[in-house]
Design a protein around this motif. Structure first.
Motif, PDB file in Angstrom:
ATOM      1  N   VAL A   1       0.845  -1.197   0.000  1.00  0.00           N
ATOM      2  CA  VAL A   1       0.000   0.000   0.000  1.00  0.00           C
ATOM      3  C   VAL A   1       0.882   1.249   0.000  1.00  0.00           C
ATOM      4  O   VAL A   1       0.666   2.193  -0.773  1.00  0.00           O
ATOM      5  CB  VAL A   1      -0.941   0.009   1.227  1.00  0.00           C
TER       6      VAL A   1
ATOM      7  N   ALA B   1       2.595   1.852  -3.313  1.00  0.00           N
ATOM      8  CA  ALA B   1       1.622   2.280  -4.328  1.00  0.00           C
ATOM      9  C   ALA B   1       1.354   3.773  -4.181  1.00  0.00           C
ATOM     10  O   ALA B   1       1.316   4.510  -5.182  1.00  0.00           O
ATOM     11  CB  ALA B   1       0.313   1.494  -4.194  1.00  0.00           C
TER      12      ALA B   1
ATOM     13  N   ASP C   1      -0.429   5.877  -7.113  1.00  0.00           N
ATOM     14  CA  ASP C   1      -1.338   4.908  -7.703  1.00  0.00           C
ATOM     15  C   ASP C   1      -2.434   4.598  -6.676  1.00  0.00           C
ATOM     16  O   ASP C   1      -2.144   4.142  -5.579  1.00  0.00           O
ATOM     17  CB  ASP C   1      -0.527   3.642  -8.031  1.00  0.00           C
ATOM     18  N   ALA C   2      -3.683   4.851  -7.035  1.00  0.00           N
ATOM     19  CA  ALA C   2      -4.813   4.556  -6.136  1.00  0.00           C
ATOM     20  C   ALA C   2      -5.106   3.059  -6.173  1.00  0.00           C
ATOM     21  O   ALA C   2      -6.168   2.619  -6.586  1.00  0.00           O
ATOM     22  CB  ALA C   2      -6.041   5.366  -6.555  1.00  0.00           C
ATOM     23  N   ASN C   3      -4.142   2.269  -5.740  1.00  0.00           N
ATOM     24  CA  ASN C   3      -4.208   0.812  -5.868  1.00  0.00           C
ATOM     25  C   ASN C   3      -5.064   0.230  -4.750  1.00  0.00           C
ATOM     26  O   ASN C   3      -4.558  -0.294  -3.760  1.00  0.00           O
ATOM     27  CB  ASN C   3      -2.785   0.241  -5.852  1.00  0.00           C
ATOM     28  N   TRP C   4      -6.361   0.314  -4.925  1.00  0.00           N
ATOM     29  CA  TRP C   4      -7.295  -0.119  -3.888  1.00  0.00           C
ATOM     30  C   TRP C   4      -7.256  -1.631  -3.703  1.00  0.00           C
ATOM     31  O   TRP C   4      -7.642  -2.130  -2.655  1.00  0.00           O
ATOM     32  CB  TRP C   4      -8.703   0.352  -4.258  1.00  0.00           C
ATOM     33  N   GLY C   5      -6.780  -2.379  -4.696  1.00  0.00           N
ATOM     34  CA  GLY C   5      -6.656  -3.830  -4.551  1.00  0.00           C
ATOM     35  C   GLY C   5      -5.705  -4.172  -3.415  1.00  0.00           C
ATOM     36  O   GLY C   5      -5.930  -5.115  -2.656  1.00  0.00           O
ATOM     37  N   ARG C   6      -4.631  -3.386  -3.278  1.00  0.00           N
ATOM     38  CA  ARG C   6      -3.700  -3.630  -2.179  1.00  0.00           C
ATOM     39  C   ARG C   6      -4.328  -3.253  -0.839  1.00  0.00           C
ATOM     40  O   ARG C   6      -4.030  -3.863   0.182  1.00  0.00           O
ATOM     41  CB  ARG C   6      -2.415  -2.851  -2.418  1.00  0.00           C
TER      42      ARG C   6
ATOM     43  N   ALA D   1      -7.495  -3.616  -0.226  1.00  0.00           N
ATOM     44  CA  ALA D   1      -8.369  -4.772   0.035  1.00  0.00           C
ATOM     45  C   ALA D   1      -7.554  -5.928   0.618  1.00  0.00           C
ATOM     46  O   ALA D   1      -7.966  -6.567   1.594  1.00  0.00           O
ATOM     47  CB  ALA D   1      -9.067  -5.198  -1.256  1.00  0.00           C
ATOM     48  N   MET D   2      -6.390  -6.180   0.036  1.00  0.00           N
ATOM     49  CA  MET D   2      -5.513  -7.238   0.543  1.00  0.00           C
ATOM     50  C   MET D   2      -5.157  -6.968   2.005  1.00  0.00           C
ATOM     51  O   MET D   2      -5.210  -7.858   2.854  1.00  0.00           O
ATOM     52  CB  MET D   2      -4.246  -7.294  -0.324  1.00  0.00           C
TER      53      MET D   2
ATOM     54  N   ARG E   1     -16.465  -0.929   1.868  1.00  0.00           N
ATOM     55  CA  ARG E   1     -16.379   0.235   0.998  1.00  0.00           C
ATOM     56  C   ARG E   1     -15.016   0.871   1.132  1.00  0.00           C
ATOM     57  O   ARG E   1     -14.506   1.035   2.231  1.00  0.00           O
ATOM     58  CB  ARG E   1     -17.460   1.254   1.370  1.00  0.00           C
ATOM     59  N   ILE E   2     -14.402   1.235   0.011  1.00  0.00           N
ATOM     60  CA  ILE E   2     -13.089   1.877   0.016  1.00  0.00           C
ATOM     61  C   ILE E   2     -13.194   3.187  -0.750  1.00  0.00           C
ATOM     62  O   ILE E   2     -13.616   3.205  -1.913  1.00  0.00           O
ATOM     63  CB  ILE E   2     -12.019   0.980  -0.638  1.00  0.00           C
TER      64      ILE E   2
ATOM     65  N   ALA F   1     -14.516   1.248  -4.305  1.00  0.00           N
ATOM     66  CA  ALA F   1     -15.026  -0.113  -4.199  1.00  0.00           C
ATOM     67  C   ALA F   1     -16.196  -0.151  -3.231  1.00  0.00           C
ATOM     68  O   ALA F   1     -16.201   0.555  -2.225  1.00  0.00           O
ATOM     69  CB  ALA F   1     -13.925  -1.059  -3.737  1.00  0.00           C
TER      70      ALA F   1
ATOM     71  N   LEU G   1     -15.513  -3.433  -7.513  1.00  0.00           N
ATOM     72  CA  LEU G   1     -15.301  -2.082  -7.992  1.00  0.00           C
ATOM     73  C   LEU G   1     -16.648  -1.369  -8.130  1.00  0.00           C
ATOM     74  O   LEU G   1     -17.614  -1.956  -8.617  1.00  0.00           O
ATOM     75  CB  LEU G   1     -14.639  -2.203  -9.372  1.00  0.00           C
TER      76      LEU G   1
END
Lengths: 409, 409
Positions: free
Chosen positions: B313, B316, B321-326, B328-329, B344-345, B353, B358
């Protein structure tokens, strides 16, 4: 995505892996994300193949993890489909449908029920997976024995080399063979398995027995590595046993007949796990942390992981600095019971600290050659018990920052 | 050690801090490690000064931490001696003697017992502290009201700016003043306090009352920040109350008379804690993680820290980078209870998300301007309860690696 340079810690080449009777392997390109390389692995198993597996404990798991978890209790496997480039994580109901579509397509070709198809995905999180591209590819793939190196390459993402290992053992006089492949180089602190690892054997083993042996071996291999303390949403370790070796039936995992197989499986998993660390993003040093004298083995593991995950320890090693003060800090922050005045810290065989302070005989020059090498050995005794653990990790370098600040772009 | 560049996240300048009646401050250079700057702070307190404190939970604490812990139950303070450049950690019996020597020298000048002298050290671990240099310096130091900016500078190590904050409040109609200083920029995930922070007030408060209010405020300030997840061996937060404001005696920490003071103290600690993050080693972005919808506040804190400590995170965000997947991880790896389909993110006010995937309305372009800024706001709701927490951290950049791979050299 730029081609990453091969890790300086990579092995000389991919090992020669034996074919496993009852397993066919095929790879191809789905066009989902990568061009000019295979990104799908399709493995098929003879009827009667048993399966065991360990899956991530991350509570935001990918759809394939949820699918595998639901089906593992069946204990039987007909096929395995793995794709690289899209993790099918956090993709909602569409993610579940993508897994179902993939499994149905594979089942049709493999001649098994969809629930006997194992699915794993790795890559970007949160992007819908176009499973129709996988379903369209599968019928076109070959049907030969296949090639483990091609299989290992097809499941890579930011990996800089494919990872494989094998071993043989006898069970009751019959020779059995184990071959495994793995991928992973970031988001690595498996809570129970690394990102993806698949092991194939021709041994004849009931699923419960395979499961028991796999758990034990996993504990001393994938559960003992860390790159960056981040536990993936896709961690998957699956073992498939085709039974084609025809060895005598064994129903108790503790049966001494399985001792050799147990050791061989652990050796394969340890080998693969270390390869994952050697491909740790940006890694320039391979670090072994041996922890002894802890309250128990679990406590030893926790202290070893506290050392192995400390950004300050990892950057010091990147800087070739035997900064044992940071190791002391990391021991202390673990919160595990220790006896400070009995703690001993040794690096590369040179005792640095003992009895709660610097060893008077220690000269920094003694450890400098070790720190300049690629293999760093940290040995710690915390002086209160018999608990011990070994953990493998890598250093934290500018390379990790470069890879991860740019991954999606 | 090379001079580090001032953090891009640093405040414009040091704030104007009021003198605190009953406190004198002096600084000087001991010659222990640094040249051309003060490295010792000597604070003296009028008789009757009370003290409360929180100390690191790291089980390899420095000798000064052990000393302070043993004496805090007395509740009285006559002086404080802080040195920068040598942490007096993991220095064995010699470390304890160094603290005793320092305390004895300070007690003689301050006219109190040695046990009423608080000692803190920060800097390199494992190197014997030549306390005689501090003892020789103390008598030469001045006796005026002193200068908080000079005091804040004297306790810095890898800090790139001195940290101070103040506030006023009334207790039963009497005006009281609080001023605080702090240092720290690496090895920051206080388990109960940051590396070093000292707060001074003229309020008239029994030690038990001060202790209770300090713990509560600490929980929402220093316990809510992280730079690199490494908990220092020296974390120390001390609050001194001289009583010179002459406010009415209050014996119950829950007395509403203290509401304003409680809020003012928390404001000072939050301000100092955020400054520590703003000076995080290599930091280029200040990150606020607001976590809601958790089982309880503790669970919310744990999830927020899991996000704030995730190297993936943090890198990123360094890469804008708005790497919301990380994200979430990191939510998932916390192991805390969540409802995946309700998570919710939101980043910078843009919902990315929701409902387990998404947000269909999300366009990456909407969040790009926010990611390019210096202040990043991550808001997460995990959808199962009312627990909430706020955690502050910074990004992980090449600067962190550079600073920490070279620190000792």
């Amino acid at each position: 995505m730029a081609q990453l340079q091969r890790s300086p810690l990579a092995p000389a080449g991919f090992p020669v892996l034996p074919a496993i009777a009852g397993v066919t392997l095929a790879t191809g390109n789905s066009g989902i994300r990568y061009k000019g390389r295979d990104d799908v692995l399709f493995a098929r198993f003879v009827p009667g193949t048993t399966v065991a597996g360990l899956l991530t404990r991350n509570s935001m798991p990918g759809a394939p993890v949820t699918w595998c978890r639901a089906n593992l209790a069946r204990g039987s496997a007909g096929a395995l489909v793995v794709n690289a480039g899209n993790a099918n994580v956090y993709t909602g109901a569409a993610g579940d449908r993508a897994v179902e579509e993939t499994a149905a397509a594979a089942a049709k070709i493999a001649g098994c029920v969809a629930e006997d198809v194992y699915v794993a995905s790795t890559g970007v999180i949160g992007v819908p997976l176009p499973a129709e591209k996988i379903a369209a590819l599968l019928p076109a793939l070959g049907n030969g024995e296949g090639d483990f190196e091609a299989a290992a390459k097809a499941i890579c993402t930011t990996d800089t080399f494919p990872k494989g290992a094998s071993a043989t053992a006898t069970i009751g006089g019959d020779r059995v063979t184990i071959a495994g492949i793995a991928k992973g180089s970031g988001m690595i602190q498996p809570d129970m398995a690394t990102m993806l690892a698949f092991v194939f054997t021709d041994a004849n083993l009931p699923a419960e027995v395979l499961d028991s042996i796999l758990r034990e071996a996993n504990d001393r291999s994938f559960n003992a590595i860390t790159v960056d303390s981040d536990t993936s949403t896709s961690d998957t370790l699956l073992a498939f046993a085709t039974g084609r070796a025809g060895n005598r039936h064994v129903s108790d995992p503790a049966d001494p007949l399985l001792d050799e197989f147990r050791a061989a499986l652990e050796a394969v998993l340890v080998d693969l796990a270390k390869q994952v660390v050697r491909d740790g993003e940006g890694a320039s040093k391979f670090i072994t942390v041996q922890l002894g004298g802890a309250k128990d083995d679990l406590s030893a593991r926790r202290i070893a992981l506290s050392i192995a995950n400390s950004p300050l320890v990892k950057t010091a090693i990147a800087g070739e600095d035997a900064n044992w003060g940071r190791i002391a800090m990391a021991i202390g922050k673990s919160g595990e019971p220790i006896r400070m005045e009995a703690v001993r810290i040794t690096i590369g065989g040179v005792q640095i600290a003992a009895n709660g302070g610097l060893d008077p005989a220690y000269r920094e020059a003694d450890v400098v050659p070790h720190m300049k090498g690629q293999e760093i050995e940290i040995t710690v005794d915390v002086g209160i018990g018999d608990g011990r653990a070994t953990v493998w990790t890598c250093d934290l370098t500018h390379g990790y920052i470069s890879i991860n600040a740019d991954y999606r772009s």
